[in-house]
Scaffold this motif. Structure first.
Motif, PDB file in Angstrom:
ATOM      1  N   ALA A  26       0.837  -1.198   0.000  1.00  0.00           N
ATOM      2  CA  ALA A  26       0.000   0.000   0.000  1.00  0.00           C
ATOM      3  C   ALA A  26       0.868   1.242   0.000  1.00  0.00           C
ATOM      4  O   ALA A  26       1.964   1.253   0.566  1.00  0.00           O
ATOM      5  N   GLY A  27       0.371   2.285  -0.662  1.00  0.00           N
ATOM      6  CA  GLY A  27       1.084   3.559  -0.701  1.00  0.00           C
ATOM      7  C   GLY A  27       0.371   4.599   0.145  1.00  0.00           C
ATOM      8  O   GLY A  27      -0.858   4.701   0.104  1.00  0.00           O
ATOM      9  N   PHE A  28       1.146   5.351   0.915  1.00  0.00           N
ATOM     10  CA  PHE A  28       0.604   6.455   1.713  1.00  0.00           C
ATOM     11  C   PHE A  28       1.257   7.757   1.266  1.00  0.00           C
ATOM     12  O   PHE A  28       2.405   7.765   0.804  1.00  0.00           O
ATOM     13  N   SER A  29       0.525   8.845   1.445  1.00  0.00           N
ATOM     14  CA  SER A  29       1.068  10.184   1.220  1.00  0.00           C
ATOM     15  C   SER A  29       1.064  10.930   2.547  1.00  0.00           C
ATOM     16  O   SER A  29       0.128  10.782   3.338  1.00  0.00           O
ATOM     17  N   PHE A  30       2.102  11.724   2.784  1.00  0.00           N
ATOM     18  CA  PHE A  30       2.103  12.612   3.953  1.00  0.00           C
ATOM     19  C   PHE A  30       2.108  14.064   3.512  1.00  0.00           C
ATOM     20  O   PHE A  30       2.665  14.931   4.186  1.00  0.00           O
TER      21      PHE A  30
END
Ligand SMILES: *Cc1c(COP(=O)(O)O)cnc(C)c1O
Length: 366
Positions: A178-182
């Motif tokens: 999974a990819g997350f953005s901050f």
């Protein structure tokens, strides 16, 4: 009364002392790329999500690109993706040379309709890239089942859904990775760009951690033609602080959403719906109206800032004209883009502000 769309001040006031301490620590350490702060945050974040590994990256888009690249998805491959999402999800697929294949959402939850996925699967389909849009988890049991039956990779775009769950299980744990953005405005935001990949696949984790750093594990020895997309030490240190507040901040937004859902009552406005089993962390509170532009004008006149997420569906974007889609090809996404409006929703919003929004929204008529 003037309600901004987003206001970082309440979060900043709560964390300022710790953030400044972290800044000094990193500043004095003289080490700014891939050091202690990144490792520590990676551990903290994978513990929270419940995966074996976390790899800090430069941003959310790159997180998705790294996952696709590491899974050897590229030229000639197709990846299924919601037609109703932020363009970054599709761009990641295009960037590795694969083709995004759009699937329409459920009009009530705005998330991908699982019942429409299977008819889009072809022999060259390699993966399903799911998005938990606006903070609400997609219907992950059905989607994981489809991926499994067709031997497809399952990738989650969690850029809007830090801490959201489906049937009690954290998003980011359902697929291969999974990819997350901050990005600063996301539920967990850095003070600049940042991102992460989470996975429990050790080989995938190894490959992604190498790919993010020029394809190199050992300085000046390169195993892959990699990228330069790393979470930096300062952002990681700041995120370690903010991480400890995520549940509290999400909880507070859930209470605001509950208040909106219970008290906004206007026959010309459709409220967002949460699907059975889905959890919503309310990255955005998105309503719909046939006269959306008028509603936005009216709220603007009353000093309530709103935004449209998103005014142009991906298949209608100039950037994707090469796919040859026309108006009417994805009617639900087009309808959503014409009708949605995001109301202000942020941690620390006062009761007066919440009540003011409710009052003004309820008083509007077409
Ligand atoms: C924000 C976002 C991204 C991209 O994240 P960046 O950190 O801005 O690159 C990807 N997908 C979705 C759904 C997003 O909302």
């Amino acid at each position: 009364m003037n309600v901004p769309f987003l206001n970082f001040n309440p979060m900043h006031e709560e964390t300022q002392v710790e953030i400044e301490r972290k800044f000094k620590e990193v500043y004095k350490s003289n080490w700014f790329i891939l050091g202690e702060s990144v490792s520590q945050f990676e551990k903290q974040f994978s513990n929270y999500i419940g995966t074996q590994y976390c790899i800090g990256t430069g941003n959310g888009l790159d997180s998705l690109i790294l996952i696709l690249k590491a899974l050897n998805i590229g030229e000639g491959d197709e990846v299924i993706v919601p037609s109703n999402t932020y363009i970054a999800t599709a761009l990641a697929i295009s960037r590795v040379g694969a083709k995004p294949v759009f699937v329409e959402p459920d009009i009530e939850t705005y998330n991908i309709n699982p019942n429409l996925i299977e008819s889009s699967i072809k022999s060259n389909t390699k993966a399903i890239m799911i998005v938990h849009l606006y903070g609400q988890s997609a219907i992950m049991d059905k989607i994981a089942d489809i991926a499994k039956r067709h031997s497809l990779f399952l990738i989650e775009d969690c850029a809007q859904a830090h801490g959201s769950k489906f049937k009690g299980k954290m998003v980011g744990t359902f697929g291969n990775a999974a990819g997350f953005s901050f990005f600063p405005s996301k539920s967990l935001g850095a003070l600049g760009d940042g991102g992460a990949v989470v996975t429990s696949d050790s080989e995938l984790s190894r490959k992604i951690s190498i790919l993010r750093n020029y394809g190199s594990n050992k300085k000046y020895y390169n195993e892959y033609k990699g990228y330069n997309t790393r979470l930096d030490e300062l952002q990681a240190a700041f995120l370690s602080v903010k991480m400890n507040y995520l549940e509290k901040w999400n909880g507070s937004k859930k209470r605001i959403a509950k208040n909106f859902l219970e008290n906004i009552n206007n026959k010309d406005i459709i409220l967002p719906k949460v699907a059975d089993g889905s959890d919503h962390v309310w990255h955005l509170f998105v309503v719909r109206s046939k006269r959306r532009d008028k509603l936005q004008e009216y709220l603007n006149y009353n000093n309530i800032d709103t935004l449209i997420h998103y005014p142009v569906p991906i298949h209608m974007q100039k950037a994707y004209s090469d796919l040859g889609y026309r108006k009417g090809d994805f009617p639900i996404s087009e309808k959503i883009s014409n009708e949605v409006l995001s109301l202000p929703m942020w941690y620390g919003m006062s009761n007066l502000e919440i009540e003011y929004i409710i009052e003004k929204v309820n008083k509007w008529s077409i």
